[in-house]
Structures are given as C-alpha cells and as structure tokens.
Design a protein around this motif. Structure first.
Motif, PDB file in Angstrom:
ATOM      1  N   THR A 103       0.813  -1.224   0.000  1.00  0.00           N
ATOM      2  CA  THR A 103       0.000   0.000   0.000  1.00  0.00           C
ATOM      3  C   THR A 103       0.845   1.272   0.000  1.00  0.00           C
ATOM      4  O   THR A 103       0.295   2.374  -0.076  1.00  0.00           O
ATOM      5  N   ASP A 104       2.166   1.128   0.086  1.00  0.00           N
ATOM      6  CA  ASP A 104       3.036   2.282  -0.141  1.00  0.00           C
ATOM      7  C   ASP A 104       3.302   2.468  -1.635  1.00  0.00           C
ATOM      8  O   ASP A 104       3.861   3.483  -2.048  1.00  0.00           O
ATOM      9  N   ARG A 105       2.906   1.484  -2.428  1.00  0.00           N
ATOM     10  CA  ARG A 105       3.076   1.539  -3.883  1.00  0.00           C
ATOM     11  C   ARG A 105       1.746   1.571  -4.616  1.00  0.00           C
ATOM     12  O   ARG A 105       1.569   2.311  -5.575  1.00  0.00           O
ATOM     13  N   TRP A 106       0.796   0.772  -4.145  1.00  0.00           N
ATOM     14  CA  TRP A 106      -0.487   0.635  -4.828  1.00  0.00           C
ATOM     15  C   TRP A 106      -1.588   1.361  -4.078  1.00  0.00           C
ATOM     16  O   TRP A 106      -1.560   1.447  -2.843  1.00  0.00           O
ATOM     17  N   PHE A 107      -2.563   1.854  -4.832  1.00  0.00           N
ATOM     18  CA  PHE A 107      -3.773   2.441  -4.254  1.00  0.00           C
ATOM     19  C   PHE A 107      -4.838   1.347  -4.259  1.00  0.00           C
ATOM     20  O   PHE A 107      -5.352   0.969  -5.310  1.00  0.00           O
TER      21      PHE A 107
END
Length: 392
Positions: A103-107
């Motif tokens: 979730t630091d990369r994907w929404f």
C-alpha cells in the motif's frame, strides 16, 4: 458521486482503511429492474497516482466486508473510527505496507458488494421515498442482483474515483467470481486479474449447497418472508446456513485432525436420549461459527449475496466459455487450493484452459480447504509478485 465519511482519494491527508460510502445513483440491473439511489461502501489504502495507474481492486468473499487490512484514520478522527481503521483486516499480510500488495506503492480499493450489509445498498437499508414513503428497509422487495450487476456498480465507483483502469483486480471465492467478471465485462479497464479459489460458473453442487443455505434461513419462523426488521431477526436460520457453508469451507482432514470424535470439555456425548447429550468438539466449533456470523450479518443480505453467487456464469449470453473469455487482454493468475472441496482445483483448470494464451493453474498448498485462500497469504503473495505484480 456523493461521499459520506472519510475524505476523497485526492486529498493531501492519507487515510487507510476508513469506511466511506459513495452514492452512484440509479443502476439498471441485468434483470431490467432499475435500482434507485444506489450507495456503495468502500475503503482505500495508499495514494492514487496522478495518472491513476496504480489502482488495485480487492474483492471480498460471500460474507466479507471492506476492511481488507489494517489502516489509519486522519488525525483528530473520533476514537471509534480510529479503532476500526487500526483493527486487523481479513487479508492481513497480503495487503499493507511492504506486503505483496504494497500500500506504499499501490492504491487499494475494497468495496462492499451490492446487496451486502456493510454500507452498500442492500435489503436492510431504507428504501427510497419513491419505493417506500415511510423509509422502511427494502426487505423482501430487494431485487436479485447478479455478479455482473455488482461489477457495473463498482465501475461507476471507479469512474467517480478517477480510476480508468485497474492495475490488478483480485479476489478469492465469490471475490474471484467478481474479479473474473470485471476482466470480461470491462476488458479495457483491467490490466491483470487474479482469480483465487474460484471458477468460471457456479457448479451444480455449489448451487445445491446454496439452496440448502437459502432454505435454512427461509424456514426460520422469524423470517416472515423477509420483512422481519420490526421484530426478532431469523438468527437460528442464519446460523444453520452458516454451519452448512462452513463445513464446505474446511477440509475433512483438517476437521479430523483438529477435532476428531472428541467431546467438548465437560460435555457427555453418550446419554439416555440423543437430544439430551452434549456436543462433540466439531459441533461446538460450528456453533461458534454460527453465533459469530449471526451477530454481525443480516439474514436477508446473506440470501441476497448467496443468490448473487448462484448467478455466477461469466459466459452467460456470451457464447462458449472460450468465446466469452476471448475479449480479455490482461495478465492472469489462476490459483486453486489443493484441499478445496467447494471450488475444486479441476474447475480452476477448466478456467485456465479456456483463457486466451498459455495460462497455467497455480496451486496453494493448504490443509484448510477452501479457506486456504485466506490463510496461505505467504504463498499467494509470492505468486502475485512472480506473476501479475512483477516488475516490467
């Protein structure tokens, strides 16, 4: 779109795992019924990229909710909201900072299915004034909603969130059915699709299990045709439906090794009359599962989402399965649980063989049966990173 609770995805304050509700207006269902005033509940994690390219949709299973992973509320949020956001999610370890779905990369977006009871429009929500001027719950008047209808509702939500295409749509069990339907209904909006412990259409045996659960609820004296909201809810029937379902969710070997024929502590299973005896441990386990669900779920919603799952047939009205799947252009992960006795690995083989290109079926090794898709997160995460979420 109207949003109630939380903040919009584009704001500067990041909130993860906070319930939100979006109004998407009228939805024409596959049956032709026009469902007015539809609201879809959802939660998000992470930050949407300016070009919207990092969006991931996670689809929950039959009685799931929107809280897929631990989150965080905005500073100064009410304590109840902060506690809810920080509670553990149902796919913890697969979704979150540093996880396979990072979730630091994907929404990440997780929606509550149409017909559910965790914020989306369903039988327990008040009907709009044009349906019921008194604002009573939909109850028995709630229409049949198909998997395809649910995907159309989610597409309207995606539009409102500014998401033109999903980098990944993933789901297990009923969530896998929704993920598959997304890839076929909106092939230009799905870059990768992960179908886990699911199949191309509900089988005759799955329909049979669904009917048994439906009748368990409908025959509860408190069900009253589905209009029970001014009296006691049909928790006995709902509990029986959960017992039936839960047996199919676990493997015979697991039940044997966990419980065997052992009696529940301090309960005598040999007595003068059968109705006076105590419980075996496995019976106590099923009682516990029934009580948990009856305390958190609405019986009419159970019927609604059960019917939605029974409707699942991605090829309905689209020719053969191969013809239906031929419109897709995404990357695929098809995975089965080796001990699953509800969604047999063979059914995943059928799906993989019908997909365009060379798609193989992967296996999650688990003693836990169908629920292995929720339990074996390290295996599933590794598969995701190696297939549909690998660096290009």
């Amino acid at each position: 779109m109207t949003v109630v609770g939380g903040t919009d995805a584009g704001t500067t304050v990041r909130e993860d795992g906070v319930p939100r509700v979006a109004g998407i207006g009228e939805l024409e269902l596959e049956s032709g019924f026009r469902l007015p005033g539809v609201r879809i509940a959802y939660e998000t994690w992470g930050t949407l990229a300016p070009d919207g390219s990092n969006a991931v949709l996670v689809e929950h299973a039959l009685t799931g909710d929107t809280h897929v992973a631990t989150g965080r509320a905005r500073p100064g949020a009410p304590e109840a909201e902060r506690r809810a956001a920080q509670s553990g999610g149902w796919w913890e370890g697969l979704v979150g900072p540093g996880a396979a779905i990072d979730t630091d990369r994907w929404f990440v977006v997780c929606t509550n299915i149409l017909g559910g009871c965790y914020g989306s429009t369903g039988p327990a929500t008040p009907a709009p004034p044009e349906v019921d001027p008194q604002g009573r719950p939909w109850g028995s008047r709630f229409p049949l909603v198909t998997v395809r209808d649910c995907v159309h509702a989610e597409a309207a939500l995606a539009d409102a969130l500014g998401i033109d295409a999903w980098r990944l749509v993933i789901g297990g069990s009923m969530g896998g059915a929704r993920a598959l339907e997304w890839a076929v209904t909106y092939p230009d909006r799905v870059r990768a699709c992960a179908v886990v412990a699911a199949c191309a259409q509900s089988s005759a045996e799955q329909l049979a299990w669904g009917q048994a659960q439906k009748l368990a609820i409908r025959q509860d004296p408190h069900f009253r045709g589905g209009d029970y909201y001014d009296g006691p809810p049909p928790v006995t029937g709902l509990g029986l439906a959960r017992r039936i379902a839960h047996i199919t969710y676990r493997s015979a070997d697991e039940l044997h090794h966990r419980f065997g024929r052992s009696p529940q502590a301090d309960e005598q299973v040999i007595d003068t009359h059968a109705d006076g005896r105590g419980r075996y441990q496995v019976e106590s386990y099923l009682d516990h599962q029934a009580s948990k669900l009856a305390g958190r779920f609405d019986a009419n919603s159970y019927l609604a989402v059960n019917e939605t799952l029974m409707s699942h047939d991605v090829a309905r009205g689209r020719g053969t399965l191969e013809e239906a799947l031929s419109v897709t252009s995404c990357e695929w992960l098809v995975a089965a649980v080796d001990s699953d006795r509800l969604y047999l690995p063979h059914e995943s083989d059928v799906l993989a063989a019908a997909l365009p290109g060379d798609v193989r079926r992967h296996t999650l090794t688990s003693p836990s049966g169908h629920d292995g898709f929720l339990i074996e997160t390290p295996q599933l995460g590794k598969l995701l990173v190696e297939t549909v979420l690998r660096e290009h």
